[in-house]
Design a protein around this motif. Structure first.
Motif, short mmCIF file in Angstrom:
data_model
loop_
_atom_site.label_atom_id
_atom_site.label_comp_id
_atom_site.label_asym_id
_atom_site.label_seq_id
_atom_site.Cartn_x
_atom_site.Cartn_y
_atom_site.Cartn_z
N ILE A 37 0.86 -1.18 0.00
CA ILE A 37 0.00 0.00 0.00
C ILE A 37 0.89 1.23 0.00
CG2 ILE A 37 -1.76 1.28 1.27
CD1 ILE A 37 -2.64 -1.40 2.51
N THR A 45 -3.77 5.69 3.97
CA THR A 45 -3.12 4.38 3.80
C THR A 45 -3.27 3.51 5.05
OG1 THR A 45 -1.00 5.37 4.47
CG2 THR A 45 -1.44 5.20 2.11
N SER A 46 -3.23 4.11 6.23
CA SER A 46 -3.36 3.31 7.47
C SER A 46 -4.75 2.70 7.58
CB SER A 46 -3.06 4.17 8.70
OG SER A 46 -1.72 4.59 8.72
N TYR A 49 -4.91 -0.22 5.22
CA TYR A 49 -4.10 -1.31 5.78
C TYR A 49 -4.92 -2.10 6.79
CZ TYR A 49 0.52 -3.20 7.32
OH TYR A 49 1.60 -3.99 7.61
N GLU A 50 -5.53 -1.40 7.73
CA GLU A 50 -6.31 -2.08 8.76
C GLU A 50 -7.55 -2.75 8.18
OE1 GLU A 50 -8.15 -1.26 13.24
OE2 GLU A 50 -6.95 0.29 12.24
N TYR A 60 1.76 -9.98 7.69
CA TYR A 60 2.23 -8.60 7.74
C TYR A 60 3.25 -8.41 8.85
CZ TYR A 60 -1.37 -8.55 11.41
OH TYR A 60 -2.13 -8.84 12.52
N GLU A 105 3.93 -0.38 10.04
CA GLU A 105 4.63 -0.07 8.79
C GLU A 105 5.94 -0.84 8.69
OE1 GLU A 105 5.28 4.05 8.16
OE2 GLU A 105 3.18 4.47 7.69
N ASN A 150 2.01 -5.03 3.17
CA ASN A 150 2.66 -3.99 3.96
C ASN A 150 2.24 -2.62 3.48
OD1 ASN A 150 5.55 -2.16 4.12
ND2 ASN A 150 4.83 -3.10 5.99
N LYS A 151 2.07 -1.72 4.44
CA LYS A 151 1.81 -0.31 4.15
C LYS A 151 2.98 0.50 4.68
CE LYS A 151 0.39 2.60 6.81
NZ LYS A 151 0.83 3.85 7.53
#
Length: 311
Positions: A37, A45-46, A49-50, A60, A105, A150-151
């Motif tokens: 991401i 982005t977070s 991700y979640e 992850y 991250e 992964n972000k």
């Protein structure tokens, strides 16, 4: 004193887990296409991700792996139960989500092989680093029996490097309204939230055009950061392969997260990466109207955006 104690404890743990880490790295084998991401900081982005980790089974870098950054595979194996059973509440502070099993991250992990900083084409990455990075993602994927996700916004200006390491990697870009994104960056930067500034006063990821804004007002840098990251991604994906990038709009993600996640699942399946359902996600997230800054800041933001887009 507390920081010293934590450092000593972490060093002892790293030494104890190192033989296990070496064995896991040696035995890792690629099984799934990794997914990354990317996007500007404070773009959403977070949240994505979640959402992805909640909706689908993914492997992850967890908070445990991040904290024990010298032995991330061993930490993943030791905290595997917490990672597999993790459930979040879609709240984070500058990208940090609480809990040993929560997604991270992985900045400390990545920094072992990759420098955070300006744009790079990846020509300086060594063969040893390429091998280690592949084994890192594959090892975490093996331990959790799922594709690696992964972000990290720092990946946004090193897509060609990422392509050298993972020629089959998929990328999901989050885009947010430029002015709203810049306002969020400014609030975070002025509150001393999130990452520390670089020596040149640049906060978080630095696009190609960063040097043009050295010493300039933070409002100008914020606009340049959002627009510059998007430009870097657009230019580099032309080299890497446009079919490997899916762009997501932040406002649509908040309004229709389930539909957005289905798009991602279809995109992944089209590339041979099939996602397994895990948990349900909210039907929508409330979005508040953009909170404006001072009149002076707003004028500078509008002017900077107009000038950048007129080039």
């Amino acid at each position: 004193m507390k920081r010293l104690a934590i450092g000593v404890t972490r060093s002892v743990a790293h030494a104890a887990m190192n033989p296990f880490e070496r064995r896991l790295m040696r035995n890792s084998a690629e099984q799934h296409k990794p997914i990354f991401i990317i996007g500007a900081p404070r773009s959403g982005t977070s949240l994505l991700y979640e959402l992805m980790i909640t909706k689908y089974y993914f492997a992850y870098i967890s908070n445990a792996a991040h904290r024990f950054f010298k032995t991330p595979l061993a930490a993943t194996r030791l905290f595997r139960s917490q990672i597999k059973n993790w459930q979040g509440d879609f709240s984070s502070r500058f990208g940090h989500i609480d809990g040993w099993g929560a997604p991270n991250e992985g900045g400390w992990v990545w920094q072992r092989w990759l420098d955070d900083g300006p744009w790079t084409d990846g020509s300086c990455v060594s063969e040893n680093s390429v091998d280690a990075l592949r084994r890192l993602a594959s090892g975490i994927s093996q331990s959790l029996d799922a594709p690696f996700l992964n972000k990290n916004v720092m990946h946004s200006n090193r897509l060609m490097l990422m392509d050298q390491v993972w020629p089959d990697a998929l990328f999901i870009e989050v885009r947010r309204d430029t002015l709203d994104n810049a306002r969020s960056i400014l609030r975070a930067e002025r509150q001393s939230g999130g990452p520390e500034k670089h020596h040149d006063d640049w906060w978080s990821v630095r696009p190609r055009l960063a040097t043009q804004y050295a010493g300039r007002a933070d409002t100008l840098r914020a606009i340049a950061q959002v627009e510059g990251v998007a430009q870097d991604i657009a230019q580099d994906i032309e080299v890497v392969g446009t079919d490997r990038l899916l762009s997501i709009d932040y406002s649509e993600l908040c309004a229709e997260p389930r539909q957005t996640l289905q798009r991602i699942a279809s995109f992944s399946a089209d590339h041979g990466c099939y996602l397994r359902d895990r948990l349900d996600v909210p039907a929508a997230f409330e979005t508040r109207p953009a909170r404006l800054l001072s009149d002076e800041d707003e004028t500078m933001l509008q002017s900077a955006l107009a000038k950048l887009r007129s080039r």
